[in-house]
Scaffold this motif. Structure first.
Motif, PDB file in Angstrom:
ATOM      1  N   GLN A 265      31.695  82.097  23.230  1.00  0.00           N
ATOM      2  CA  GLN A 265      30.969  81.263  22.419  1.00  0.00           C
ATOM      3  C   GLN A 265      31.561  79.566  22.365  1.00  0.00           C
ATOM      4  OE1 GLN A 265      32.904  83.825  22.345  1.00  0.00           O
ATOM      5  NE2 GLN A 265      33.050  85.681  21.226  1.00  0.00           N
ATOM      6  N   PRO A 266      30.453  79.104  21.629  1.00  0.00           N
ATOM      7  CA  PRO A 266      30.727  77.721  21.944  1.00  0.00           C
ATOM      8  C   PRO A 266      31.794  77.296  20.934  1.00  0.00           C
ATOM      9  CG  PRO A 266      27.932  78.365  20.889  1.00  0.00           C
ATOM     10  CD  PRO A 266      29.437  79.434  20.917  1.00  0.00           C
ATOM     11  N   MET A 267      32.658  76.563  22.275  1.00  0.00           N
ATOM     12  CA  MET A 267      33.950  75.830  21.345  1.00  0.00           C
ATOM     13  C   MET A 267      33.889  74.607  21.214  1.00  0.00           C
ATOM     14  SD  MET A 267      36.120  77.676  24.414  1.00  0.00           S
ATOM     15  CE  MET A 267      34.845  76.790  26.058  1.00  0.00           C
ATOM     16  N   VAL A 268      34.779  73.847  20.108  1.00  0.00           N
ATOM     17  CA  VAL A 268      34.585  71.937  19.500  1.00  0.00           C
ATOM     18  C   VAL A 268      36.148  72.302  19.273  1.00  0.00           C
ATOM     19  CG1 VAL A 268      34.848  70.594  17.597  1.00  0.00           C
ATOM     20  CG2 VAL A 268      32.068  72.007  18.087  1.00  0.00           C
ATOM     21  N   CYS A 269      36.599  71.545  19.954  1.00  0.00           N
ATOM     22  CA  CYS A 269      38.354  70.798  19.823  1.00  0.00           C
ATOM     23  C   CYS A 269      38.106  69.493  19.382  1.00  0.00           C
ATOM     24  CB  CYS A 269      38.965  70.338  21.519  1.00  0.00           C
ATOM     25  SG  CYS A 269      38.765  71.110  22.190  1.00  0.00           S
ATOM     26  N   ILE A 270      38.878  69.105  17.891  1.00  0.00           N
ATOM     27  CA  ILE A 270      39.136  68.010  17.109  1.00  0.00           C
ATOM     28  C   ILE A 270      40.696  67.597  17.426  1.00  0.00           C
ATOM     29  CG2 ILE A 270      39.513  67.440  14.714  1.00  0.00           C
ATOM     30  CD1 ILE A 270      38.428  70.328  13.569  1.00  0.00           C
ATOM     31  N   VAL A 271      39.894  66.007  17.236  1.00  0.00           N
ATOM     32  CA  VAL A 271      41.421  65.588  18.317  1.00  0.00           C
ATOM     33  C   VAL A 271      41.600  64.266  17.705  1.00  0.00           C
ATOM     34  CG1 VAL A 271      40.873  66.197  20.647  1.00  0.00           C
ATOM     35  CG2 VAL A 271      39.039  64.616  19.545  1.00  0.00           C
ATOM     36  N   ASN A 272      42.248  63.398  17.593  1.00  0.00           N
ATOM     37  CA  ASN A 272      42.828  62.142  17.280  1.00  0.00           C
ATOM     38  C   ASN A 272      43.990  60.926  17.960  1.00  0.00           C
ATOM     39  OD1 ASN A 272      45.950  63.016  16.409  1.00  0.00           O
ATOM     40  ND2 ASN A 272      45.707  63.077  14.415  1.00  0.00           N
ATOM     41  N   SER A 273      44.470  60.137  17.293  1.00  0.00           N
ATOM     42  CA  SER A 273      44.980  59.053  18.118  1.00  0.00           C
ATOM     43  C   SER A 273      46.211  60.177  18.918  1.00  0.00           C
ATOM     44  CB  SER A 273      45.491  57.980  17.975  1.00  0.00           C
ATOM     45  OG  SER A 273      46.001  58.165  16.421  1.00  0.00           O
ATOM     46  N   GLY A 274      46.968  61.156  17.631  1.00  0.00           N
ATOM     47  CA  GLY A 274      48.263  61.697  17.884  1.00  0.00           C
ATOM     48  C   GLY A 274      47.904  62.528  18.765  1.00  0.00           C
ATOM     49  N   THR A 275      46.639  62.653  19.924  1.00  0.00           N
ATOM     50  CA  THR A 275      46.445  64.249  20.176  1.00  0.00           C
ATOM     51  C   THR A 275      46.592  63.520  21.905  1.00  0.00           C
ATOM     52  OG1 THR A 275      44.501  65.268  18.813  1.00  0.00           O
ATOM     53  CG2 THR A 275      44.452  65.845  21.553  1.00  0.00           C
ATOM     54  N   ALA A 276      47.678  64.722  22.216  1.00  0.00           N
ATOM     55  CA  ALA A 276      48.595  64.149  23.558  1.00  0.00           C
ATOM     56  C   ALA A 276      49.234  64.775  25.005  1.00  0.00           C
ATOM     57  CB  ALA A 276      49.796  62.854  23.277  1.00  0.00           C
ATOM     58  N   GLY A 277      49.749  64.082  25.767  1.00  0.00           N
ATOM     59  CA  GLY A 277      49.644  65.225  27.001  1.00  0.00           C
ATOM     60  C   GLY A 277      48.915  66.357  26.791  1.00  0.00           C
ATOM     61  N   GLY A 278      49.651  68.114  26.322  1.00  0.00           N
ATOM     62  CA  GLY A 278      48.638  68.942  26.948  1.00  0.00           C
ATOM     63  C   GLY A 278      48.521  69.435  26.253  1.00  0.00           C
TER      64      GLY A 278
ATOM     65  N   LEU B 180      33.864  67.787  21.677  1.00  0.00           N
ATOM     66  CA  LEU B 180      35.354  67.146  20.721  1.00  0.00           C
ATOM     67  C   LEU B 180      34.883  66.124  20.126  1.00  0.00           C
ATOM     68  CD1 LEU B 180      36.400  67.962  23.916  1.00  0.00           C
ATOM     69  CD2 LEU B 180      38.112  65.441  23.966  1.00  0.00           C
ATOM     70  N   VAL B 181      35.568  66.187  18.861  1.00  0.00           N
ATOM     71  CA  VAL B 181      34.768  65.609  17.480  1.00  0.00           C
ATOM     72  C   VAL B 181      36.150  65.170  16.818  1.00  0.00           C
ATOM     73  CG1 VAL B 181      34.133  66.164  14.811  1.00  0.00           C
ATOM     74  CG2 VAL B 181      32.851  67.510  16.841  1.00  0.00           C
ATOM     75  N   GLY B 182      36.296  63.863  16.740  1.00  0.00           N
ATOM     76  CA  GLY B 182      37.070  62.568  16.015  1.00  0.00           C
ATOM     77  C   GLY B 182      37.508  61.524  16.155  1.00  0.00           C
ATOM     78  N   THR B 183      38.397  61.439  16.931  1.00  0.00           N
ATOM     79  CA  THR B 183      38.421  59.765  17.272  1.00  0.00           C
ATOM     80  C   THR B 183      39.524  59.605  18.687  1.00  0.00           C
ATOM     81  OG1 THR B 183      40.908  59.545  16.447  1.00  0.00           O
ATOM     82  CG2 THR B 183      38.484  58.667  15.450  1.00  0.00           C
ATOM     83  N   THR B 184      39.943  58.739  19.628  1.00  0.00           N
ATOM     84  CA  THR B 184      39.769  58.946  21.507  1.00  0.00           C
ATOM     85  C   THR B 184      41.270  59.013  20.781  1.00  0.00           C
ATOM     86  OG1 THR B 184      38.371  57.228  21.362  1.00  0.00           O
ATOM     87  CG2 THR B 184      39.952  57.000  22.785  1.00  0.00           C
ATOM     88  N   THR B 185      42.074  60.030  21.939  1.00  0.00           N
ATOM     89  CA  THR B 185      43.466  60.556  21.915  1.00  0.00           C
ATOM     90  C   THR B 185      44.464  59.494  22.345  1.00  0.00           C
ATOM     91  OG1 THR B 185      42.870  61.613  23.985  1.00  0.00           O
ATOM     92  CG2 THR B 185      42.799  63.132  22.282  1.00  0.00           C
TER      93      THR B 185
END
Length: 403
Positions: free
Chosen positions: A290-303, A319-324
């Motif tokens: 199924q289609p997948m979307v990840c919400i990310v932001n500047s606090g998305t790090a490492g693993g 990927l939706v949000g802001t640069t990791t």
């Protein structure tokens, strides 16, 4: 005659080989010697400088010197000075807390908190099931104002607050607490063992599965698989994975979770100082179709970045949000020292399945969805239904299904 010629040639070749070997050995030895001398000189300069400072301070300093604090600060300063922003020094107390928490020896009260910038208090963002806090009626949206005799305002950051909440199983701590309706409550809380979940899922509408991954720990892979399977059984036709402010503590766990989403193939590699490259994981053929979307932001790090990047590269996720954060490194396990403290350093870089690395740059989202200043200040007030970034991600996921 030919024997004499052959013998002469053999002797000549041997002498040449010996000369070449000697030359190479001399060059290598000189390089090693020069490197050793440089290293010794650098260390001597460092020790001399510290010694010079120490002599002056001890001869003239008015205030008393706490030797433990001084040693911890020197060690911490060394780690700050090696140009590795991910290197970390753990004091003996901090490392003991880390090991104790991982082994189950140190317990908490059952809440996840953040330092609230406006009030200075500890805002409760999650209350864990079957924990002392849940039994006593603590709620997300409330504030812890003091822990024992310590005002939370005097604790520097979220890490210090979390440390103050820890203690031996069965120990009692007095908590002053403001309920979400701002009623003041004082509770004596007995620290106990409880399960800290990292994966929380629910259906949004009739077809979209929303899964929030708070962190990647040793249990996340199993939690993730069970949550995905449960939402699939409820009719999910698309998936939204919320990775905002996920520090990605455990790379292996992140790869295990990602493996359940993507088709078979090389997922990631580690590249080390000596030039060697090793496969970190090769996925099996189990995948989410199924289609997948990840919400990310500047606090998305490492693993968490590794998870999002793998799903995008191998599973076609958006990927939706802001640069990791841009933390694409392999860290060492804590190296314990003789006094009970420990250090962690960077061992290598993470390479994705295409040999690319995002360290220092982060992952750029496919769909930019930044929060406004007002929205950012209300981040922890949002629910799954009112969060604008979740809404944007759900719309993107549903569009991919043709809805």
């Amino acid at each position: 005659m030919s024997r004499k010629v052959s013998l002469s040639v053999a002797v000549t070749v041997t002498l040449i080989a010996m000369a070449v070997t000697f030359s190479i050995t001399m060059v290598l030895s000189m390089n090693m010697f020069n490197n050793t001398v440089t290293s010794v000189k650098n260390r001597e300069r460092m020790y001399n400088k510290l010694s010079e400072i120490d002599r002056y301070v001890r001869a003239n300093e008015y205030f008393e010197i706490n030797e433990d604090t001084l040693n911890d600060t020197i060690a911490s300063g060394y780690m700050l000075g090696i140009s590795d922003k991910y290197a970390r020094y753990y004091s003996a107390q901090a490392y003991n807390e880390l090991v104790g928490t991982q082994s189950g020896r140190l317990m908490g009260i059952g809440v996840s908190v953040v330092k609230d910038t406006s009030s200075g208090y500890a805002r409760i963002i999650r209350v864990y099931s079957n924990s002392p806090a849940e039994d006593l009626g603590f709620e997300a949206g409330g504030f812890i104002t003091s822990i024992g005799e310590t005002s939370v305002k005097n604790l520097a950051d979220t890490s210090a607050i979390q440390s103050a909440l820890l203690g031996e199983e069965g120990s009692v701590v007095t908590i002053q607490y403001l309920t979400p309706s701002r009623e003041e409550v004082t509770q004596d809380v007995t620290r106990a063992n409880y399960t800290v979940g990292t994966v929380f899922g629910q259906m949004i509408g009739d077809s979209c599965a929303y899964i929030c991954i708070d962190d990647f720990s040793t249990s996340t892979g199993t939690e993730f698989r069970n949550t995905v399977d449960s939402l699939r059984s409820q009719g999910a036709t698309c998936f939204v994975f919320d990775l905002r402010n996920n520090a990605g503590s455990n790379l292996t766990s992140a790869l295990i979770a990602a493996d359940y989403c993507v088709p078979s193939g090389l997922m990631a590699q580690g590249q080390y100082k000596d030039g060697t490259v090793e496969d970190l994981r090769v996925s099996d053929d189990t995948e989410i179709t199924q289609p997948m979307v990840c919400i990310v932001n500047s606090g998305t790090a490492g693993g968490a970045e590794l998870f999002a990047n793998t799903l995008r590269k191998m599973g076609g996720a958006t990927l939706v949000g802001t640069t990791t954060a841009g933390k694409g490194v392999v860290l060492s396990d804590p190296q314990s020292l003789s006094d009970g403290s420990a250090v962690v350093i960077t061992r290598g870089l993470i390479l994705d399945n295409e040999g690319q690395n995002w360290n220092g740059t982060g992952l750029t989202p496919d769909i930019e969805a930044a929060l406004s200043a007002d929205e950012a200040s209300s981040y922890y007030d949002f629910t799954v239904d009112t969060d604008p970034q979740i809404s944007r991600a759900v719309s993107a996921a549903q569009a991919l299904t043709g809805q």
